[in-house]
Design an enzyme around this catalytic site. Structure first.
Site, PDB file in Angstrom:
ATOM      1  N   CYS B 140       0.717  -1.168   0.016  1.00 32.55           N
ATOM      2  CA  CYS B 140       0.016   0.055  -0.098  1.00 32.55           C
ATOM      3  C   CYS B 140       0.836   1.202  -0.031  1.00 32.55           C
ATOM      4  CB  CYS B 140      -0.977  -0.051   1.243  1.00 32.55           C
ATOM      5  SG  CYS B 140      -1.870   1.531   1.309  1.00 32.55           S
ATOM      6  N   ILE B 201       0.163  -5.834 -10.388  1.00 31.16           N
ATOM      7  CA  ILE B 201       0.624  -4.993  -9.629  1.00 31.16           C
ATOM      8  C   ILE B 201      -0.193  -4.149  -8.666  1.00 31.16           C
ATOM      9  CG2 ILE B 201       2.847  -4.593 -11.114  1.00 31.16           C
ATOM     10  CD1 ILE B 201       1.422  -1.910 -11.890  1.00 31.16           C
TER      11      ILE B 201
END
Lengths: 277, 318
Positions: B140, B201
Site C-alpha cells: 500500500c 501490480i
C-alpha cells in the site's frame, strides 16, 4: 437521512427528448420506467460512459415521473459533453438510484431550497415533493450570470417561489445566494441545499447562526458511487444516525469524535450540524 | 444456475487454480475496489465472478487519510484512502459473518506495519471459514513510508511472506508493488518464502498538484495511480515476473475489457484482477470472462491454461 432501501441496478435507458435551457446545459430525458418509479428526491445515478476509457459520471436525478427520468448535464469536460450531446434514441446505462435522499418531513412547512449552479439539478424533485406535502417553498437560486440561471419557470410551475441571485447582478440579488437566507425578515422552518462546497459551508454556518435545521447534498466526484471504495468521505459526528457501522473513530482537539462517512453511501445528503468539516 | 453459468456446453474452460483455491472464473475483484462485495450485490450477479478480494484489514483500527482521497487523472484514478478499516477485532465481529453464504470465492486482504502484524492478522482472518484465501497487501503506497516498505525491500518482503505462510494453510497471494527497481527480484524471494501466487501490480505512486492553490490535490499529498494509464506498466511487470517465478500470477492494472485481460494472460498471468474498471462499468468482469471464453473458442483452445504466457518466450511453463 431517509433510510432508503436502494437495491441499485443498472438500467438500460433510451434518450427520449433533449433540450438546452442555456448554453452548455442540457436536460436529457430518458425512458427509464423502473428508475423513475424508484428514485426519491435527492438520490443520484452513475452514468456508465457510452464508450471508451472514461470514468462513470455521478448525476443527480432532475425529474422522475411516469416512465421518464431526466438528467441535467452541465457540459464542463469531455465526459459531460458526451452525455449532454446524446442524440434522441441513444442508449445510456444508468446505475441507480444511489445514496440516501433528503428527509423532507423534517424540514417543516416553510422551506428554503438553496441551489448553486449545477446544484439546481438535485432540487426539482424535493421542490415537487414539498409542494405536494403542502409546504411553502422558496428556491434561492444562485448562478454566475442571468444566462446560466435555468428552468426558473419549471420550479415556478410547481408552485415554488424562485428567488434568483447572480454574481454580476444581471438578475436578482447581486452577490452570494446565501445572503438571501440572512436578508429575509421571514424565518424558514428548514433548509435543503445543493451546490458547490463553499456555498454549502456558508449555508451550514448561517443555518447554525440563525438556528434553522439544514440538510446539505454534498457535491463530490465519486469513483464507485456504491460505497465500495471509501474515496468520497466526509468527517461526520460519531453520534450521527448516518455514521457507518464499525467505523474507526477520529479525534480532534476540543471537538467531538468523528467518523469518515461515505458521501455516496451514507450521503449524499447530511445534516449540516453533524458535519465536522 | 451457477452450473449453467459455469458450464455452457462445449465452451472452453476459464476456471483457474491458485494454490488450493479453485475459481470458476479467472476474474478477481481488486482489493479496495469492491468493498465487501455486498455493495455490488444488487448490481452484478456475484456468481459470475471468480473472487472478491476484500478491502485490506489491519491489526488496529485505521481512520484513513484526510479527504480528498480520489482524483481523476488522464485515463487514471489517483487514490490515497489510507487503509481505512475497523481493525481485525471489529472486522471479525461485524463484517466477516456476512460472507457465510458467499456466491463466489472470498479472499481476505491483510495489511500491516510489522512482520508480527502480518502473522497475527493473517492467522485471525484465515481461521474463519468464510475466508477462502489470503492476499498479503505488502504494497500500500498511501500510509506513509512504512506501508510499502515491505514490498520494496526483499528481506522484509520475505519475512512478511514467511510469517503469513506459517499462519495459514489457505492459499496465500502476495501483492507486489511496481515502485521498485526489480520486481522480479522481489517476486523470487516471495515465492521462496512460500507464497502460492503473486498479485502484480499494486498502484503506481503519483501526485497531482492544484496549481491555483499551489498544493497537492490529495489530502495525503501522494497517492497510488490505477486505471488504463498504468496498464502497460503492469503488463511489463507481469512479463518480467512470469520469467522469474513458477507460481501463478494474478495480473492487474487498468483492465476493463477481455482484450486488456488477454494482454496480461499472454504475458504470463493465470488470472486477472479488476479494480478501477468496475467504477467505469460494474459489468466489466462479466465482459472479461465472456470475452476470454470467446477468444479461446475462436483460437481453438480448450482452456485458459493453454494460452498463459504464450507471448512471453521467457515464460516458465507451470
Amino acid at each position: 437521512m431517509q433510510a432508503v432501501e436502494t437495491s441499485p441496478t443498472i438500467h438500460r435507458t433510451v434518450v427520449s427528448d433533449r433540450r438546452e435551457p442555456a448554453a452548455g446545459i442540457s436536460v436529457v430525458g430518458l425512458r427509464a420506467p423502473l428508475l423513475a418509479a424508484r428514485t426519491r428526491p435527492g438520490q443520484f445515478v452513475m452514468a456508465v460512459p457510452p464508450g471508451g476509457e472514461q470514468a462513470a459520471t455521478a448525476l443527480g436525478v432532475y425529474e422522475a415521473e411516469g416512465e421518464r427520468v431526466s438528467l441535467m448535464v452541465f457540459a464542463v469536460g469531455t465526459r459531460t459533453r458526451v452525455l449532454a450531446d446524446l442524440p434522441i434514441g441513444a442508449e445510456l446505462d444508468l446505475l441507480g438510484p444511489l445514496g440516501n435522499g433528503f428527509e423532507l418531513d423534517a424540514l417543516g412547512d416553510d422551506v428554503a431550497l438553496v441551489a448553486g449552479g449545477v446544484g439546481i439539478a438535485s432540487l426539482l424533485l424535493p421542490a415537487r415533493e414539498l409542494v405536494l406535502r403542502g409546504a411553502r417553498v422558496d428556491v434561492l437560486y444562485g448562478a454566475r450570470t442571468k444566462a446560466s440561471l435555468v428552468d426558473e419557470d419549471r420550479f415556478a410551475a410547481l408552485g415554488a417561489r424562485v428567488v434568483p441571485a447572480t454574481d454580476d447582478g444581471s438578475r436578482g440579488h447581486r452577490g452570494f445566494v446565501t445572503d438571501l437566507l440572512r436578508d429575509r425578515d421571514r424565518k424558514f422552518s428548514g433548509i435543503a441545499a445543493c451546490g458547490p462546497t463553499p456555498m454549502l459551508r456558508a449555508v451550514a454556518s448561517i443555518a447554525a447562526e440563525i438556528g434553522i435545521p439544514a440538510q446539505l447534498s454534498l457535491e463530490e466526484a465519486f469513483a464507485c458511487g456504491v460505497g465500495a471504495c471509501w474515496g468520497c468521505v466526509v468527517a461526520l459526528d460519531r453520534s450521527s444516525r448516518q455514521a457507518p457501522r464499525f467505523p474507526p473513530v477520529g479525534h480532534l482537539p476540543g471537538a467531538p469524535e468523528f467518523v469518515y462517512a461515505r458521501i455516496c453511501k451514507e450521503g449524499p445528503v447530511f445534516w449540516a450540524h453533524e458535519l465536522r468539516w | 444456475m451457477r452450473e449453467a453459468v459455469v458450464k455452457e456446453a462445449g465452451a472452453p474452460s476459464v476456471a483457474v487454480r491458485l494454490g488450493r483455491l479453485e475459481l470458476a472464473f479467472p476474474t478477481l475483484m481488486g482489493s479496495g475496489c469492491y468493498g465487501s462485495g455486498e455493495e455490488y450485490e444488487a448490481v452484478v450477479d456475484l456468481r459470475t465472478l471468480g473472487a472478491v478480494v476484500l478491502k485490506s484489514v489491519t491489526r488496529e483500527p485505521r481512520l484513513g487519510n484526510d479527504p480528498p482521497r480520489l482524483i481523476s487523472t488522464p485515463s487514471g484514478l489517483l487514490n490515497a484512502i489510507g487503509l481505512q478499516n475497523p481493525g481485525i477485532e471489529a472486522y471479525l465481529a461485524g463484517d466477516v459473518g456476512k460472507f457465510a453464504a458467499r456466491p463466489c470465492a472470498v479472499v481476505g486482504s491483510v495489511a500491516g506495519f510489522s512482520v508480527d502484524d502480518y502473522a497475527y492478522v493473517t492467522e485471525r482472518l484465515a481461521a474463519r471459514d468464510e475466508i477462502d484465501a489470503i492476499e498479503l497487501n505488502i504494497s500500500c503506497p498511501n500510509v506513509g513510508t512504512e506501508g510499502e516498505t515491505f514490498a520494496c525491500d526483499p528481506r522484509l518482503a520475505e519475512r512478511a511472506t514467511r510469517a503469513a505462510r506459517a499462519a495459514t494453510d489457505k492459499t496465500l497471494i502476495v501483492k507486489l508493488s511496481p515502485n521498485v527497481t526489480s520486481i522480479a527480484e522481489i517476486a523470487r524471494v516471495v515465492e521462496a518464502a512460500g507464497a502460492d501466487a503473486l498479485a502484480v501490480i499494486n498502484t503506481v505512486r503519483g501526485m497531482s498538484i492544484d496549481v491555483d492553490r499551489a498544493r497537492p490535490r490529495l489530502g495525503n499529498g501522494s497517492g497510488g495511480l490505477s486505471g488504463p494509464a498504468i496498464r502497460p506498466i503492469a503488463v511489463l511487470a507481469v512479463w518480467e515476473v512470469a520469467q522469474a517465478v513458477k507460481i501463478p500470477i494474478v495480473g492487474q492494472g487498468g483492465i476493463e475489457t477481455a482484450r486488456d485481460a488477454l494482454e496480461f494472460i499472454l504475458a504470463g498471468a493465470s488470472a486477472v484482477s479488476i479494480g478501477t474498471g468496475n467504477f467505469t462499468d460494474p459489468r466489466a468482469p462479466l465482459r472479461v470472462s465472456g470475452g476470454i471464453r470467446t477468444y479461446l473458442a475462436e483460437h481453438g483452445h480448450a482452456s485458459l491454461g493453454a494460452i498463459v504466457g504464450t507471448a512471453n518466450p521467457g515464460f516458465v511453463a507451470r
